[in-house]
Design an enzyme around this catalytic site. Structure first.
Site, PDB file in Angstrom:
ATOM      1  N   LYS A  53       4.754   1.760 -16.962  1.00 50.02           N
ATOM      2  CA  LYS A  53       5.310   0.450 -17.330  1.00 50.02           C
ATOM      3  C   LYS A  53       4.881   0.072 -18.749  1.00 50.02           C
ATOM      4  CE  LYS A  53       5.697  -1.019 -12.562  1.00 50.02           C
ATOM      5  NZ  LYS A  53       5.035  -1.557 -11.384  1.00 50.02           N
ATOM      6  N   GLN A  97       0.318  -5.292  -9.777  1.00 48.49           N
ATOM      7  CA  GLN A  97       0.657  -3.993  -9.187  1.00 48.49           C
ATOM      8  C   GLN A  97       0.256  -3.967  -7.709  1.00 48.49           C
ATOM      9  OE1 GLN A  97       2.344  -1.414 -10.787  1.00 48.49           O
ATOM     10  NE2 GLN A  97       2.409  -0.560  -8.738  1.00 48.49           N
ATOM     11  N   ASP A 120       8.721  -9.874 -11.369  1.00 45.18           N
ATOM     12  CA  ASP A 120       8.965  -9.003 -10.205  1.00 45.18           C
ATOM     13  C   ASP A 120       9.883  -9.695  -9.196  1.00 45.18           C
ATOM     14  OD1 ASP A 120       8.177  -6.424 -10.046  1.00 45.18           O
ATOM     15  OD2 ASP A 120       6.184  -6.815  -9.230  1.00 45.18           O
TER      16      ASP A 120
END
Ligand code: NDP
Length: 291
Positions: A53, A97, A120
């Site tokens: 990422k 994460q 997200d």
């Protein structure tokens, strides 16, 4: 018949080129898009995802910060970090994460992220907006799946769509997106009786169970668009999806490979959401973006 292979790598590359142009424009206007990635513990797979990422951000003109906390961190420490990132005007996106170590309830952590920085798309407020048909940040993997389906040229309105897997990250949001696109949606899960009875009716079949090769050729309707979300490791250490790829190639109309299908799209959509967030921030500052 041999199915058309949906090349997620190539599609993600094209999108990343578009995001880069938008990031360059923002940077030129003095708003440097910024993503903070929070990782707790030293899970090797998570570390690889985070590295990928960060690298993708760099290539797209997005500033990224990695915040690594020890695996035994308590909730208070994680929430304090998130509070700090929420208050940082230079950060437009915050990603935690997953999975988190067992002592940390993911819901408590995700709910602390400002919904305006939740790139997200997993904050209950953003999931609620999606449910109401007015999405602000669409979760990355489902958003990527919809982009892949666009490339088939299929008119989703009126089609039978079957999603296998009902997680908050993949199954439920992708079912909502398909519903909004006008498909008739069936959402299957581990308690579903006669899974094949449902999958065989699907014009669009999204497989997100996390069970290697669980979807065999006989479970696929001839000519269907099959999106394989699963990432599983074989005994030999190779990556494989939830679908029997060889059988799907012979039967489906379209199929995504693993790797190289949905995976690259997830990162691309994360970059897209971060830029969208930075653009909203710029607009709130009164900066004209379309000049
Ligand atoms: P979860 O484990 O959270 O959810 C799996 C879902 O599949 C559950 O709803 C479960 O049902 C259902 N399920 C499990 N076994 C069966 C079965 N035999 N028949 C029908 N349904 C079943 O997984 P995620 O949604 O997070 O991920 C799914 C897969 O996608 C994983 O392999 C993951 O690695 C991959 N993934 C890939 C991404 C990418 O970028 N390519 C991103 C995110 C995930 P129940 O709810 O009843 O338990």
């Amino acid at each position: 018949m041999s199915a058309h292979i949906i090349d997620g790598k190539q599609i993600a590359q094209r999108l990343r080129g578009e995001w880069k142009q938008r990031a360059d424009r923002l940077n030129a206007l003095g708003v440097s898009p910024g993503l903070a990635v929070v990782i707790v513990g030293d899970d090797p797979a998570s570390q690889v995802y985070v590295r990928n990422k960060i690298k993708a951000c760099r290539e797209a003109g997005i500033r990224s910060e990695e915040h690594a906390l020890p695996g035994d961190s308590g909730l208070a420490a994680v929430l304090a970090l998130i509070d700090r990132l929420n208050a940082d005007a230079g950060i437009h996106g915050i990603l935690v994460q997953l999975p988190l170590p067992a002592q940390l309830a993911p819901a408590a952590v995700i709910e602390r992220i400002s919904p305006d920085k939740d790139v997200d798309g997993l904050h209950p407020r953003n999931l609620g907006s999606l449910l109401a048909g007015q999405p602000r940040f669409v979760p990355c993997t489902p958003a990527g799946i919809m982009e892949l389906l666009k490339t088939t040229g299929l008119e989703l309105r009126g089609l039978e769509a079957v999603v296998v897997g009902r997680s908050n990250i993949v199954g439920k949001p992708v079912a909502l997106l398909l519903l909004q696109a006008g498909a008739t949606v069936t959402l299957c899960h581990s308690q579903t009786r006669e899974l094949a009875h449902h999958t065989r009716r699907a014009d669009v079949l999204v497989c997100a169970l996390g069970k290697a090769q669980a979807i065999g050729g006989e479970m696929i309707k001839a000519g269907a668009a099959v999106i394989d979300v699963g990432i599983n490791r074989t005994a030999e250490g190779k990556l494989t999806g939830d679908v029997d790829y060889g059988a799907a190639l012979a039967r489906a109309g379209w199929i995504t490979p693993v790797p190289g299908g949905v995976g690259p799209m997830t990162i691309a959509m994360l970059l897209g959401n971060t830029i969208l967030s930075a653009e909203r921030h710029a607009a709130a500052l009164g900066i004209q973006l379309d000049s």
